[in-house]
Design an enzyme around this catalytic site. Structure first.
Site, PDB file in Angstrom:
ATOM      1  N   HIS A 156      -1.164   2.211  21.026  1.00 15.62           N
ATOM      2  CA  HIS A 156       0.285   1.497  21.879  1.00 15.62           C
ATOM      3  C   HIS A 156       0.326   2.233  23.007  1.00 15.62           C
ATOM      4  CE1 HIS A 156       3.927   3.520  20.579  1.00 15.62           C
ATOM      5  NE2 HIS A 156       3.169   3.961  19.649  1.00 15.62           N
ATOM      6  N   CYS A 212      12.818   8.524  21.359  1.00 13.13           N
ATOM      7  CA  CYS A 212      11.394   7.935  20.678  1.00 13.13           C
ATOM      8  C   CYS A 212      12.020   7.482  19.236  1.00 13.13           C
ATOM      9  CB  CYS A 212      10.611   9.230  20.415  1.00 13.13           C
ATOM     10  SG  CYS A 212       8.904   8.825  20.508  1.00 13.13           S
TER      11      CYS A 212
HETATM   12  N1  PLP Z   1       2.548  12.295  19.612  1.00 12.98           N
HETATM   13  C1  PLP Z   1       3.063  12.183  20.895  1.00 12.98           C
HETATM   14  C2  PLP Z   1       3.080  13.117  21.967  1.00 12.98           C
HETATM   15  C3  PLP Z   1       3.726  10.790  21.263  1.00 12.98           C
HETATM   16  O1  PLP Z   1       4.367  10.650  22.398  1.00 12.98           O
HETATM   17  C4  PLP Z   1       3.848   9.886  20.213  1.00 12.98           C
HETATM   18  C5  PLP Z   1       4.738   8.957  20.171  1.00 12.98           C
HETATM   19  O2  PLP Z   1       5.811   8.687  21.209  1.00 12.98           O
HETATM   20  C6  PLP Z   1       3.376  10.184  18.831  1.00 12.98           C
HETATM   21  C7  PLP Z   1       2.656  11.400  18.755  1.00 12.98           C
HETATM   22  C8  PLP Z   1       3.485   9.256  17.837  1.00 12.98           C
HETATM   23  O3  PLP Z   1       2.737   8.231  18.185  1.00 12.98           O
HETATM   24  P1  PLP Z   1       2.717   6.730  17.005  1.00 12.98           P
HETATM   25  O4  PLP Z   1       3.808   5.901  17.699  1.00 12.98           O
HETATM   26  O5  PLP Z   1       1.560   6.086  17.283  1.00 12.98           O
HETATM   27  O6  PLP Z   1       3.245   7.142  15.734  1.00 12.98           O
END
Ligand code: PLP
Length: 386
Positions: A205, A329
């Site tokens: 995504h 986040c």
């Molecule tokens: N790593 C980073 C640098 C991110 O920015 C994010 C999501 O913001 C993630 C990992 C986690 O991704 P996911 O939403 O696919 O779990």
């Protein structure tokens, strides 16, 4: 309130690309990809096509891609003390991460807290390479190997780590290296075959695919963590559970677009730079975090002194512009940024994050600048009236 909303929050999630939407819809009625009948084989083909596309994005090999439900799950799978090398057990004694990593890395996965070491960064967000090297030199190899897991690019500041130097230092210490390439993929060229990392973590995504798909891409597959999810033999027994064919199909389509989109990153950096020029013109004392370090072409993280980031975010939202404050986040909450804290800024430091991408248009940058001008003018009026 403007009629059309402007979305400048690609690092939270990139808007679904039309190609990804089509792939998702087309795969909604797919059969079980493990079934051997024709319907099952058709579903399997969708997954294997997506696997090739995701591998191509990082110049890896399709057979070294393991699909997961998210990058967070991919991290939870890889951040484990217990691995196998072929049939032999392999043990990691300690995990080395950075203080500015995403929580899915920072939390240490399946390592006990006492075995997770978080390395600091400088005021521009770059990993402290001396501290990193020293930590690896002090690693007690009699207890097991060192495992390094770091983000390649930061989701808040966009700062890109010197992953080639990090890889060299880690390899010299006999460490296995996992790079969280979630924000870097599709924005900087990645090539896992060059040997700086053993594994990359990707998320659908963040590159314009649907939510619900992530991936681990290995440089090889001799060395693998014990599975996080056990059950059936899907994903070569590395991740059990019937694959989400629509989410993976959309991820594959987005990965194809991301490869093509790399050619447009200079143009996107140009829009970001223009946006920052507007910020500096309208708010001469604005602080742009990480500006002295190499950054992703699409990200700007800045503070307007005297204005709380949440207040500014709401003001932009009312102007029809979606952007982030601090790091939103998790669960929509806006908390103090652990990234800014690690970079040496106080708890009270806050910032606005503007992140753009393949579907951003130049007029949207103009609209941002006009909205900022109005917000700054209203603030001045309020201060004058007080
Ligand atoms: N790593 C980073 C640098 C991110 O920015 C994010 C999501 O913001 C993630 C990992 C986690 O991704 P996911 O939403 O696919 O779990």
């Amino acid at each position: 309130m403007p009629d059309e909303r402007i979305y400048l929050d690609y690092n939270a999630t990139a808007p679904l690309l039309p190609e990804a939407r089509r792939a998702v819809v087309d795969a909604l009625e797919a059969a079980n990809p493990s079934s051997v009948h024709a319907e099952g084989r058709a579903a399997r083909k969708i997954i294997e096509d997506a696997r090739r596309a995701v591998a191509t994005l990082v110049n890896g090999r399709p057979e070294h891609v393991v699909f997961t439900s998210s990058a967070t799950e991919a991290a939870a799978m890889l951040l484990s003390p217990d691995w196998t090398m072929g049939r032999a057990p392999l043990r990691f004694a300690r995990l080395y991460v950075s203080q500015t990593d995403h929580p899915c890395i920072l939390s240490g996965g399946r390592f006990p807290e006492k075995d997770v070491q978080r390395i600091g960064v400088d005021s521009d967000g770059r990993l402290d390479l001396d501290a990193f090297q020293q930590a690896l030199e002090e690693h007690d190899a009699t207890q097991g190997l060192p495992l390094v897991a770091l983000h390649l690019a930061n989701n808040e500041t966009g700062v890109v780590q010197d992953f080639e130097v990090i890889g060299r230092l880690a390899k010299a210490a006999g460490a296995v290296v996992i790079l969280d390439a979630v924000q870097a993929s599709g924005r900087v060229p990645l090539d896992i075959s060059t040997g700086y990392a053993d594994f990359l973590i990707l998320s659908s995504h963040k590159i314009g695919g649907p939510k619900g798909a992530g991936a681990v891409v290995g440089a090889g597959d001799l060395m693998m963590p014990l599975p996080l999810i056990r059950g059936g033999g899907q994903e070569r027994s590395h991740r059990a559970g019937t694959e989400s064919v629509p989410a993976i199909a959309g991820f594959g389509a987005a990965a194809r677009e991301a490869v093509a989109g790399l050619m447009r990153m200079e143009e996107i950096a140009g829009m970001r730079d223009r946006l920052e020029e507007c910020v500096k013109k309208l708010v001469p004392d604005a602080i742009i975090y990480g500006a002295n370090a190499p950054r992703l072409p699409n990200t700007s993280f800045f503070a307007i002194p005297g204005m709380k980031a949440e207040t500014a975010q709401i003001a932009f939202d009312l102007e029809g512009i979606a952007l982030s404050a601090g790091s939103a986040c998790s669960s929509g909450k806006v908390g103090p940024s652990h990234v800014l804290k690690a970079m040496g800024f106080g708890e009270e430091a806050g910032a606005l994050r503007v992140s753009i991408g393949l579907q951003t248009r130049g007029e949207e940058i103009d609209a941002f600048a006009a909205a900022l001008e109005r917000i700054v003018a209203r603030r001045k009026e309020k201060i004058a009236a007080a």
